[in-house]
Design a protein around this motif. Structure first.
Motif, PDB file in Angstrom:
ATOM      1  N   SER A   1      -0.989   9.589 -54.804  1.00 35.06           N
ATOM      2  CA  SER A   1       0.362  10.126 -54.619  1.00 35.06           C
ATOM      3  C   SER A   1       1.346   8.966 -54.481  1.00 35.06           C
ATOM      4  O   SER A   1       1.561   8.449 -53.388  1.00 35.06           O
ATOM      5  N   PRO A   2       1.964   8.534 -55.589  1.00 40.61           N
ATOM      6  CA  PRO A   2       2.848   7.360 -55.540  1.00 40.61           C
ATOM      7  C   PRO A   2       4.266   7.707 -55.071  1.00 40.61           C
ATOM      8  O   PRO A   2       4.759   8.817 -55.274  1.00 40.61           O
ATOM      9  N   THR A   3       4.920   6.726 -54.480  1.00 41.84           N
ATOM     10  CA  THR A   3       6.342   6.823 -54.209  1.00 41.84           C
ATOM     11  C   THR A   3       7.103   6.403 -55.462  1.00 41.84           C
ATOM     12  O   THR A   3       6.504   6.136 -56.517  1.00 41.84           O
ATOM     13  N   VAL A   4       8.416   6.321 -55.373  1.00 39.43           N
ATOM     14  CA  VAL A   4       9.210   5.861 -56.509  1.00 39.43           C
ATOM     15  C   VAL A   4       8.857   4.409 -56.803  1.00 39.43           C
ATOM     16  O   VAL A   4       8.666   3.599 -55.893  1.00 39.43           O
ATOM     17  N   LEU A   5       8.721   4.088 -58.077  1.00 44.22           N
ATOM     18  CA  LEU A   5       8.315   2.746 -58.488  1.00 44.22           C
ATOM     19  C   LEU A   5       9.491   1.781 -58.495  1.00 44.22           C
ATOM     20  O   LEU A   5      10.627   2.162 -58.813  1.00 44.22           O
ATOM     21  N   ALA A   6       9.214   0.534 -58.178  1.00 41.81           N
ATOM     22  CA  ALA A   6      10.249  -0.490 -58.230  1.00 41.81           C
ATOM     23  C   ALA A   6      10.823  -0.593 -59.643  1.00 41.81           C
ATOM     24  O   ALA A   6      12.031  -0.801 -59.825  1.00 41.81           O
ATOM     25  N   GLU A   7       9.960  -0.441 -60.650  1.00 42.17           N
ATOM     26  CA  GLU A   7      10.390  -0.532 -62.041  1.00 42.17           C
ATOM     27  C   GLU A   7      11.329   0.612 -62.438  1.00 42.17           C
ATOM     28  O   GLU A   7      12.073   0.499 -63.422  1.00 42.17           O
ATOM     29  N   SER A   8      11.265   1.710 -61.696  1.00 38.10           N
ATOM     30  CA  SER A   8      12.072   2.896 -62.029  1.00 38.10           C
ATOM     31  C   SER A   8      13.218   3.130 -61.055  1.00 38.10           C
ATOM     32  O   SER A   8      13.986   4.073 -61.220  1.00 38.10           O
ATOM     33  N   ALA A   9      13.321   2.293 -60.041  1.00 39.93           N
ATOM     34  CA  ALA A   9      14.299   2.527 -58.978  1.00 39.93           C
ATOM     35  C   ALA A   9      15.736   2.552 -59.497  1.00 39.93           C
ATOM     36  O   ALA A   9      16.567   3.316 -59.002  1.00 39.93           O
ATOM     37  N   ALA A  10      16.034   1.737 -60.494  1.00 39.02           N
ATOM     38  CA  ALA A  10      17.398   1.694 -61.012  1.00 39.02           C
ATOM     39  C   ALA A  10      17.798   3.022 -61.641  1.00 39.02           C
ATOM     40  O   ALA A  10      18.975   3.404 -61.620  1.00 39.02           O
ATOM     41  N   VAL A  11      16.824   3.736 -62.190  1.00 42.21           N
ATOM     42  CA  VAL A  11      17.097   5.010 -62.859  1.00 42.21           C
ATOM     43  C   VAL A  11      16.968   6.190 -61.909  1.00 42.21           C
ATOM     44  O   VAL A  11      17.818   7.083 -61.881  1.00 42.21           O
TER      45      VAL A  11
ATOM     46  N   GLY B   1      16.216   5.923 -58.402  1.00 43.58           N
ATOM     47  CA  GLY B   1      16.396   5.643 -56.989  1.00 43.58           C
ATOM     48  C   GLY B   1      17.443   6.509 -56.311  1.00 43.58           C
ATOM     49  O   GLY B   1      17.334   6.830 -55.120  1.00 43.58           O
ATOM     50  N   GLN B   2      18.461   6.945 -57.061  1.00 40.58           N
ATOM     51  CA  GLN B   2      19.519   7.767 -56.482  1.00 40.58           C
ATOM     52  C   GLN B   2      18.998   9.112 -55.992  1.00 40.58           C
ATOM     53  O   GLN B   2      19.612   9.737 -55.111  1.00 40.58           O
ATOM     54  N   TYR B   3      17.876   9.548 -56.538  1.00 35.21           N
ATOM     55  CA  TYR B   3      17.295  10.822 -56.119  1.00 35.21           C
ATOM     56  C   TYR B   3      16.369  10.658 -54.910  1.00 35.21           C
ATOM     57  O   TYR B   3      15.886  11.647 -54.367  1.00 35.21           O
ATOM     58  N   PHE B   4      16.119   9.418 -54.527  1.00 34.46           N
ATOM     59  CA  PHE B   4      15.206   9.137 -53.421  1.00 34.46           C
ATOM     60  C   PHE B   4      15.913   8.285 -52.355  1.00 34.46           C
ATOM     61  O   PHE B   4      15.490   7.172 -52.059  1.00 34.46           O
ATOM     62  N   PRO B   5      16.984   8.796 -51.776  1.00 33.72           N
ATOM     63  CA  PRO B   5      17.728   8.002 -50.789  1.00 33.72           C
ATOM     64  C   PRO B   5      16.879   7.695 -49.565  1.00 33.72           C
ATOM     65  O   PRO B   5      16.248   8.576 -48.987  1.00 33.72           O
ATOM     66  N   GLY B   6      16.855   6.425 -49.180  1.00 28.09           N
ATOM     67  CA  GLY B   6      16.092   6.021 -48.009  1.00 28.09           C
ATOM     68  C   GLY B   6      14.619   5.788 -48.258  1.00 28.09           C
ATOM     69  O   GLY B   6      13.894   5.362 -47.353  1.00 28.09           O
ATOM     70  N   PHE B   7      14.146   6.033 -49.494  1.00 28.14           N
ATOM     71  CA  PHE B   7      12.748   5.800 -49.835  1.00 28.14           C
ATOM     72  C   PHE B   7      12.566   4.344 -50.244  1.00 28.14           C
ATOM     73  O   PHE B   7      13.383   3.783 -50.981  1.00 28.14           O
ATOM     74  N   LEU B   8      11.492   3.726 -49.789  1.00 29.41           N
ATOM     75  CA  LEU B   8      11.171   2.361 -50.195  1.00 29.41           C
ATOM     76  C   LEU B   8      10.332   2.400 -51.466  1.00 29.41           C
ATOM     77  O   LEU B   8       9.328   3.107 -51.539  1.00 29.41           O
ATOM     78  N   SER B   9      10.742   1.661 -52.474  1.00 25.86           N
ATOM     79  CA  SER B   9       9.997   1.614 -53.728  1.00 25.86           C
ATOM     80  C   SER B   9       8.929   0.526 -53.679  1.00 25.86           C
ATOM     81  O   SER B   9       9.028  -0.420 -52.894  1.00 25.86           O
ATOM     82  N   ILE B  10       7.898   0.672 -54.502  1.00 28.55           N
ATOM     83  CA  ILE B  10       6.853  -0.344 -54.609  1.00 28.55           C
ATOM     84  C   ILE B  10       6.537  -0.587 -56.082  1.00 28.55           C
ATOM     85  O   ILE B  10       6.723   0.304 -56.912  1.00 28.55           O
ATOM     86  N   PRO B  11       6.083  -1.781 -56.427  1.00 33.26           N
ATOM     87  CA  PRO B  11       5.800  -2.084 -57.834  1.00 33.26           C
ATOM     88  C   PRO B  11       4.569  -1.350 -58.344  1.00 33.26           C
ATOM     89  O   PRO B  11       3.650  -1.035 -57.584  1.00 33.26           O
TER      90      PRO B  11
END
Length: 203
Positions: free
Chosen positions: A153-163, A165-175
């Motif tokens: 169960s992954p969180t938002v990816l660092a590679e995708s955060a720019a696209v 990330g706005q839907y995941f406010p306060g979530f920490l991304s990982i590569p």
């Protein structure tokens, strides 16, 4: 080991392949840019693809499209996309894949952080992600030949955060490379029916 990766052209799939390719034989499956083509929404397509794939020691599913819309605006087609792709697509992979796994092999499916932390427009993602996790917990108890079934169960990816990330406010991304280590744990570890919560700061 011979390992099948479904969705190997995606960000997570690529990272999984990269983490395994030097020591293992990788067979990639997907709608494009893969060794074997398949459509996970069509059981016959999955069967034909697995027949071409042959015997493997592990299957990784890093696929699953879902619809994102405000609650109340989902159409039947929106729900069917999420259900037939993310949920039933991975159920088909697990059900058909057991016939091609070595004794003691493993299946790794993918859910997502929205299973635990719903977001705006994410009711569909939360619903099917949660269903995948409960499917794995139950199916793992009945899988034949010592086959293990787990979920990452992954969180938002660092590679995708720019696209996204706005839907995941306060979530920490990982590569994605870090996410890939959880798939390794599922493939080579002892866990069965386990959900690997791949969140920043979580192990």
């Amino acid at each position: 080991m011979k390992i099948a990766v479904i969705g190997a052209s995606g960000t997570i799939g690529k990272a999984v392949v990269e983490s395994l390719k030097n020591e293992h034989t990788i067979v990639t499956l997907g709608t494009s840019q893969s060794d074997i083509q398949l459509d996970i929404t069509d059981r016959e397509s999955v069967r034909e693809a697995f027949a071409k794939m042959g015997q493997v020691d592990a299957i990784v599913s890093a696929v699953g499209a879902v619809s994102f819309k405000p609650f109340g605006e989902y159409t039947e087609d929106d729900w069917n996309l999420s259900l037939q792709h993310k949920l039933m697509g991975q159920i088909r992979i697990a059900e058909e894949g057991t016939q091609y796994l070595s004794n003691g092999g493993s299946i790794t499916l993918t859910s997502g952080i929205t299973s635990d932390f719903p977001i705006h427009y994410g009711t569909s993602a939360t619903t099917v992600g949660g269903a995948i996790e409960f499917f794995a917990k139950s199916a793992a108890l009945e899988a034949p030949n010592g086959i293990r079934i787990n979920v990452v169960s992954p969180t938002v990816l660092a590679e995708s955060a720019a696209v996204y990330g706005q839907y995941f406010p306060g979530f920490l991304s990982i590569p994605a490379a870090q996410v890939a280590t959880y798939y390794q744990r599922s493939i080579f570890g002892l866990e069965n029916g386990h959900i690997f919560k791949c969140f920043a700061g979580n192990s």
